[in-house]
Design a protein around this motif. Structure first.
Motif, PDB file in Angstrom:
ATOM      1  N   ILE A 196      57.345  48.500   4.263  1.00  7.12           N
ATOM      2  CA  ILE A 196      57.615  47.518   3.229  1.00  7.12           C
ATOM      3  C   ILE A 196      56.847  47.875   1.962  1.00  7.12           C
ATOM      4  O   ILE A 196      55.963  48.731   1.967  1.00  7.12           O
ATOM      5  N   ALA A 197      57.169  47.188   0.880  1.00  5.24           N
ATOM      6  CA  ALA A 197      56.531  47.485  -0.404  1.00  5.24           C
ATOM      7  C   ALA A 197      55.174  46.821  -0.546  1.00  5.24           C
ATOM      8  O   ALA A 197      54.420  47.151  -1.462  1.00  5.24           O
ATOM      9  N   GLY A 198      54.847  45.896   0.336  1.00  4.71           N
ATOM     10  CA  GLY A 198      53.549  45.239   0.249  1.00  4.71           C
ATOM     11  C   GLY A 198      53.591  43.833   0.811  1.00  4.71           C
ATOM     12  O   GLY A 198      54.649  43.296   1.138  1.00  4.71           O
ATOM     13  N   GLY A 199      52.416  43.230   0.913  1.00  5.07           N
ATOM     14  CA  GLY A 199      52.285  41.881   1.433  1.00  5.07           C
ATOM     15  C   GLY A 199      51.004  41.758   2.229  1.00  5.07           C
ATOM     16  O   GLY A 199      50.330  42.754   2.504  1.00  5.07           O
ATOM     17  N   ALA A 200      50.646  40.543   2.603  1.00  2.61           N
ATOM     18  CA  ALA A 200      49.440  40.312   3.391  1.00  2.61           C
ATOM     19  C   ALA A 200      49.589  39.004   4.145  1.00  2.61           C
ATOM     20  O   ALA A 200      50.231  38.064   3.680  1.00  2.61           O
ATOM     21  N   ILE A 206      73.817  38.895  12.823  1.00  2.14           N
ATOM     22  CA  ILE A 206      73.058  38.511  14.014  1.00  2.14           C
ATOM     23  C   ILE A 206      73.060  39.646  15.038  1.00  2.14           C
ATOM     24  O   ILE A 206      72.008  40.031  15.578  1.00  2.14           O
ATOM     25  N   ALA A 207      74.245  40.205  15.304  1.00  2.00           N
ATOM     26  CA  ALA A 207      74.342  41.303  16.270  1.00  2.00           C
ATOM     27  C   ALA A 207      73.572  42.529  15.790  1.00  2.00           C
ATOM     28  O   ALA A 207      72.910  43.216  16.587  1.00  2.00           O
ATOM     29  N   ASP A 208      73.640  42.795  14.509  1.00  2.00           N
ATOM     30  CA  ASP A 208      72.947  43.946  13.928  1.00  2.00           C
ATOM     31  C   ASP A 208      71.438  43.808  14.103  1.00  2.00           C
ATOM     32  O   ASP A 208      70.760  44.717  14.587  1.00  2.00           O
ATOM     33  N   TRP A 209      70.898  42.653  13.729  1.00  2.00           N
ATOM     34  CA  TRP A 209      69.450  42.466  13.816  1.00  2.00           C
ATOM     35  C   TRP A 209      68.971  42.436  15.265  1.00  2.00           C
ATOM     36  O   TRP A 209      67.914  42.989  15.591  1.00  2.00           O
ATOM     37  N   ARG A 210      69.739  41.812  16.144  1.00  2.00           N
ATOM     38  CA  ARG A 210      69.335  41.780  17.550  1.00  2.00           C
ATOM     39  C   ARG A 210      69.264  43.191  18.126  1.00  2.00           C
ATOM     40  O   ARG A 210      68.334  43.533  18.870  1.00  2.00           O
ATOM     41  N   ALA A 211      70.244  44.023  17.765  1.00  2.00           N
ATOM     42  CA  ALA A 211      70.232  45.401  18.261  1.00  2.00           C
ATOM     43  C   ALA A 211      69.057  46.176  17.684  1.00  2.00           C
ATOM     44  O   ALA A 211      68.382  46.930  18.401  1.00  2.00           O
ATOM     45  N   ARG A 212      68.781  45.979  16.413  1.00  2.00           N
ATOM     46  CA  ARG A 212      67.695  46.717  15.761  1.00  2.00           C
ATOM     47  C   ARG A 212      66.334  46.286  16.301  1.00  2.00           C
ATOM     48  O   ARG A 212      65.444  47.115  16.489  1.00  2.00           O
ATOM     49  N   GLN A 225      73.860  44.510  -3.943  1.00  2.00           N
ATOM     50  CA  GLN A 225      74.649  45.585  -3.339  1.00  2.00           C
ATOM     51  C   GLN A 225      74.504  45.577  -1.822  1.00  2.00           C
ATOM     52  O   GLN A 225      73.435  45.222  -1.282  1.00  2.00           O
ATOM     53  N   PRO A 226      75.551  45.945  -1.094  1.00  2.00           N
ATOM     54  CA  PRO A 226      75.474  45.966   0.366  1.00  2.00           C
ATOM     55  C   PRO A 226      74.327  46.839   0.870  1.00  2.00           C
ATOM     56  O   PRO A 226      74.030  47.895   0.300  1.00  2.00           O
ATOM     57  N   ASN A 227      73.661  46.351   1.928  1.00  6.22           N
ATOM     58  CA  ASN A 227      72.691  47.111   2.729  1.00  6.22           C
ATOM     59  C   ASN A 227      71.300  47.264   2.118  1.00  6.22           C
ATOM     60  O   ASN A 227      70.349  47.562   2.830  1.00  6.22           O
ATOM     61  N   VAL A 228      71.135  47.068   0.805  1.00  9.10           N
ATOM     62  CA  VAL A 228      69.890  47.488   0.165  1.00  9.10           C
ATOM     63  C   VAL A 228      68.678  46.657   0.595  1.00  9.10           C
ATOM     64  O   VAL A 228      67.551  47.157   0.581  1.00  9.10           O
ATOM     65  N   LEU A 229      68.879  45.406   0.967  1.00 10.61           N
ATOM     66  CA  LEU A 229      67.747  44.577   1.391  1.00 10.61           C
ATOM     67  C   LEU A 229      67.458  44.754   2.874  1.00 10.61           C
ATOM     68  O   LEU A 229      66.306  44.641   3.301  1.00 10.61           O
ATOM     69  N   PHE A 230      68.487  45.040   3.656  1.00 11.34           N
ATOM     70  CA  PHE A 230      68.208  45.447   5.028  1.00 11.34           C
ATOM     71  C   PHE A 230      67.344  46.702   5.008  1.00 11.34           C
ATOM     72  O   PHE A 230      66.335  46.795   5.721  1.00 11.34           O
ATOM     73  N   ASN A 231      67.722  47.650   4.166  1.00 11.25           N
ATOM     74  CA  ASN A 231      66.979  48.911   4.088  1.00 11.25           C
ATOM     75  C   ASN A 231      65.536  48.705   3.651  1.00 11.25           C
ATOM     76  O   ASN A 231      64.613  49.314   4.200  1.00 11.25           O
ATOM     77  N   GLY A 232      65.328  47.866   2.649  1.00 12.76           N
ATOM     78  CA  GLY A 232      64.015  47.756   2.041  1.00 12.76           C
ATOM     79  C   GLY A 232      63.099  46.701   2.626  1.00 12.76           C
ATOM     80  O   GLY A 232      61.874  46.827   2.535  1.00 12.76           O
ATOM     81  N   MET A 233      63.683  45.646   3.257  1.00 10.05           N
ATOM     82  CA  MET A 233      62.857  44.509   3.667  1.00 10.05           C
ATOM     83  C   MET A 233      62.957  44.157   5.149  1.00 10.05           C
ATOM     84  O   MET A 233      62.054  43.496   5.681  1.00 10.05           O
ATOM     85  N   ASN A 240      64.498  46.569   7.826  1.00 12.56           N
ATOM     86  CA  ASN A 240      64.276  47.758   8.649  1.00 12.56           C
ATOM     87  C   ASN A 240      62.798  48.088   8.846  1.00 12.56           C
ATOM     88  O   ASN A 240      62.387  48.469   9.955  1.00 12.56           O
ATOM     89  N   PRO A 241      61.941  47.933   7.836  1.00 12.65           N
ATOM     90  CA  PRO A 241      60.521  48.260   8.039  1.00 12.65           C
ATOM     91  C   PRO A 241      59.785  47.377   9.037  1.00 12.65           C
ATOM     92  O   PRO A 241      58.708  47.762   9.494  1.00 12.65           O
ATOM     93  N   VAL A 242      60.338  46.212   9.382  1.00 17.17           N
ATOM     94  CA  VAL A 242      59.614  45.311  10.288  1.00 17.17           C
ATOM     95  C   VAL A 242      60.308  45.135  11.634  1.00 17.17           C
ATOM     96  O   VAL A 242      59.890  44.293  12.438  1.00 17.17           O
ATOM     97  N   ILE A 243      61.351  45.924  11.922  1.00 15.38           N
ATOM     98  CA  ILE A 243      62.103  45.686  13.157  1.00 15.38           C
ATOM     99  C   ILE A 243      61.317  46.061  14.411  1.00 15.38           C
ATOM    100  O   ILE A 243      61.680  45.640  15.513  1.00 15.38           O
ATOM    101  N   SER A 244      60.248  46.837  14.262  1.00 13.92           N
ATOM    102  CA  SER A 244      59.421  47.133  15.433  1.00 13.92           C
ATOM    103  C   SER A 244      58.412  46.032  15.720  1.00 13.92           C
ATOM    104  O   SER A 244      57.760  46.046  16.765  1.00 13.92           O
ATOM    105  N   TYR A 245      58.264  45.088  14.803  1.00 11.10           N
ATOM    106  CA  TYR A 245      57.302  44.002  14.975  1.00 11.10           C
ATOM    107  C   TYR A 245      57.913  42.957  15.914  1.00 11.10           C
ATOM    108  O   TYR A 245      59.006  42.448  15.661  1.00 11.10           O
ATOM    109  N   SER A 246      57.231  42.628  16.974  1.00  9.60           N
ATOM    110  CA  SER A 246      57.772  41.679  17.955  1.00  9.60           C
ATOM    111  C   SER A 246      57.814  40.276  17.364  1.00  9.60           C
ATOM    112  O   SER A 246      56.809  39.784  16.839  1.00  9.60           O
TER     113      SER A 246
END
Length: 667
Positions: A150-154, A449-455, A406-414, A416-422
């Motif tokens: 991600i681009a940042g946060g705390a 929903i299906a996309d995020w659950r799979a990821r 635009q399609p996909n750009v926020l999935f990509n940037g915001m 996808n970077p956290v999909i490994s976080y339980s």
């Protein structure tokens, strides 16, 4: 020489060697998901051994060929604080780590809406001493390809000093869970106002949808070109208007409404029309329009009317220097009664001050809806479209939409970077932007929903969403045409067919004049009731009345609702409102309705043989069917007749409305 080469080689090794690095989602004060495998990941040198310590457990792994590593820690019960330590060539320590429930909150501006702006802020802020509630705001990021980080946060600990910056819906949800379960709650807030659902779905998932098969992958070159074009546009518009700074530009317009004001240098403008498409594309600010019309025999008419179609966004109207009214973009047509004393024989001046805050600005209806007439008499009608109009800018800023649409750009940037976080589940509040394409939404929300659950690797991950509230001008029923917000509410309701989903009905929590209603406390609470009932074993009523069966019988419509809390009409007299019926001609008429046990009986003298029934089917309806638990029924319809948004396609529209490349205006 050999000694030199040795030191050079050593320097080279030292240069390419990298410290162990963790993704930005891990900071002090983080909340990790309880009773589930906890994924810890990051980057190191290829082949480097990385060791993780958490809750007196030690795990090690070797970084792969790309330098990425992943360790899955065993389940931990709720509690803390713990220390998370990651060791490689270097050591990273994260302190005050809690184990509890983690929810991802995503969507557009109503999820981004912070506690500071709610109706509850003055009461909620001093009481927000909940150190076990933590909030992480994912920094807004657009990406052409799926990002690793991600681009940042705390992570921020909830307190009276910090709570006002939390997502309001997420906070009130978390507060209820924390109080009922007595466990820490973490909120990951990945939201961005004014966005479309398409931006939050991966390219692979979106292109499996039949309407989006040809959506191209956005490129880094397109994004960088967009930023370059924006800089050029600002410069070009500044030169055109003689404005140095769009963010600060404002001039004194206190005399512009007067009939004797000299407007000779103003810009000619077609009328009606969207001025931020014709005169100055992508402009936001305050614009004045002036014109003159002649009246030869104004006194013979006892009453004059000025009729205006839709004005975007807000307007103040003056005739001969006197204010006669105002209008907002929620008013499709406005009629203003004008006393003859305001008028004069011969030349009269009309001035309209338009404040454009968001996207389209100007006069959005057909020319026939803008006119001036005496005593509602067609022979005296003056078409405003036939007049010569001029315009000038009182304040200005060029509003150029970022590529976040635009399609996909926020999935990509915001995302996808956290999909490994339980996480435990997802809260979703979005759809306002997609209302114009409401019919497509019934496919897109299940796709997301299906996309995020799979990821996330969680096939049954709970996904709870907010059905859009009442908004815009009150409209009693379907007779006046389509209602896009009613149609997207139906698309949301149909998504309940997807397992492990839930919907908070908010048809009574909106604001007719504001797309951002300030009552977010009840929205968060209604979402929490769904979670507490479905996931945590609390025996709370979590949904309003739900339709089980509809029967048309002997001129009446019988609507049976599922067993649960007793049906009530929220009305001091006990009357039900919001129902309408239609026959085979598809013309709807208001209907009377009453409750009999778990059945609502609907009838109308105007429809002898009803074939369809609808409830609260408008942008801003007045339905009042609730259950005894105080939860409203969702709007619904029995028919499957064609909807107004059924043929509207987002992909045909997006690049026309928000192109990645903008035409630079000619000098």
């Amino acid at each position: 020489m050999r000694l030199f080469l040795f030191f050079a080689a050593m320097l080279s090794v030292m240069t390419v060697s990298a410290d162990v690095r963790m993704p930005g989602i891990f900071t002090d004060h983080a909340v990790l998901q309880r009773n589930a495998p906890i994924k810890i990941w990051g980057w190191a040198d290829r082949g480097e051994r990385v060791t993780v310590y958490l809750n007196n457990v030690k795990r090690s792994v070797i970084a792969d060929q790309t330098g990425r590593w992943l360790i899955v820690m065993e389940e931990i019960a709720a509690g803390g604080p713990h220390e998370l330590v990651v060791k490689g060539k270097n050591t990273i320590r994260f302190t005050d780590i809690l184990i509890g429930e983690v929810w991802l909150c995503a969507g557009q501006s109503n999820m981004q809406f912070v506690v500071k702006n709610t109706a509850s802020v003055s009461e909620a802020t001093p009481k927000a001493n909940f150190p076990a509630i933590r909030h992480f705001k994912v920094k807004e990021k657009i990406a052409a390809a799926p990002s690793d980080d991600i681009a940042g946060g705390a992570w921020t600990v909830c307190s009276p000093e910090t709570v006002q910056s939390f997502t309001a819906v997420g906070y009130f949800f978390a507060k209820q869970l924390n109080q009922d379960l007595n466990v820490p709650v973490g909120i990951i807030n990945a939201s961005w106002g004014g966005t479309y659902i398409e931006a939050w779905i991966s390219h692979a998932a979106l292109t499996r949808n039949r309407d989006y098969r040809d959506v191209p992958v956005i490129t880094e070159h397109q994004l960088s070109s967009w930023y370059t074009n924006v800089e050029r546009l600002y410069a070009a518009y500044g030169k055109k208007l003689g404005i140095q700074s769009f963010s600060n530009y404002k001039t004194n317009d206190s005399l512009w409404h007067r009939s004797d004001y000299a407007d000779g240098k103003w810009i000619p403008i077609p009328f009606p029309g969207d001025f931020d498409k014709t005169a100055l594309p992508r402009f936001d600010g305050t614009v004045w329009f002036r014109s003159k019309f002649k009246l030869d025999d104004y006194a013979s008419r006892k009453e004059w009317r000025l009729c205006l179609g839709k004005v975007e966004d807000y307007s103040d109207i003056f005739i001969n220097g006197k204010k006669i009214g105002n209008a907002s973009n929620n008013t499709n047509t406005s009629a203003y009664v004008i006393d003859p004393s305001v008028l004069t024989a011969g030349e009269n001046t009309i001035a309209i001050r338009v404040s454009d805050y968001w996207e389209t600005g100007g006069f959005a209806s057909t020319p026939q809806t803008y006119y001036f007439e005496g005593n509602q008499h067609a022979s005296s009608r003056i078409s405003l479209a036939d007049l010569q109009w001029k315009m000038n800018f009182a304040s200005a800023k060029v509003w150029i939409r970022t590529p976040n649409v635009q399609p996909n750009v926020l999935f990509n940037g915001m995302i996808n970077p956290v999909i490994s976080y339980s996480v435990k589940g997802v809260l979703w509040y979005q759809g306002e932007n997609n209302a114009e394409f409401a019919f497509q939404y019934r496919d897109l929300l299940p796709t997301l929903i299906a996309d995020w659950r799979a990821r996330f690797g969680q096939p049954a991950m709970p996904f709870y969403f907010v059905q859009l509230p009442n908004y815009q001008k009150y409209q009693q029923n379907s007779r006046n045409g389509g209602a896009q917000w009613a149609e997207i509410r139906e698309s949301m309701q149909k998504t309940l067919a997807v397992p492990h989903t839930g919907m908070a009905v908010t048809i009574d929590l909106g604001d007719s004049t504001d797309v951002h209603p300030r009552n977010k406390e009840d929205v968060g609470k209604r979402l929490s009731l769904i979670a507490l009932y479905n996931l945590y074993g609390k025996q709370y009523a979590c949904t309003g009345p739900e339709v089980q069966r509809i029967v048309f019988e002997k001129g009446k419509t019988l609507i049976t609702f599922q067993k649960g809390s007793r049906l009530i009409a929220r009305d001091r007299y006990g009357y039900l409102r919001g129902f309408e019926v239609a026959g085979k001609d598809k013309n709807f008429f208001n209907a009377t309705a009453f409750i009999k046990d778990s059945v609502v009986v609907v009838e109308s003298s105007a429809v002898v043989s009803p074939e369809a029934v609808r409830y609260s089917w408008s942008n801003n309806p007045d339905g009042n069917l609730y259950n005894e638990a105080g939860l409203p029924a969702s709007p619904f319809r029995s028919d499957d007749w064609t909807l107004t948004t059924q043929e509207r396609k987002f992909d045909r529209w997006i690049n026309k409305m928000y192109p990645l490349e903008y035409k630079i205006p000619e000098e």
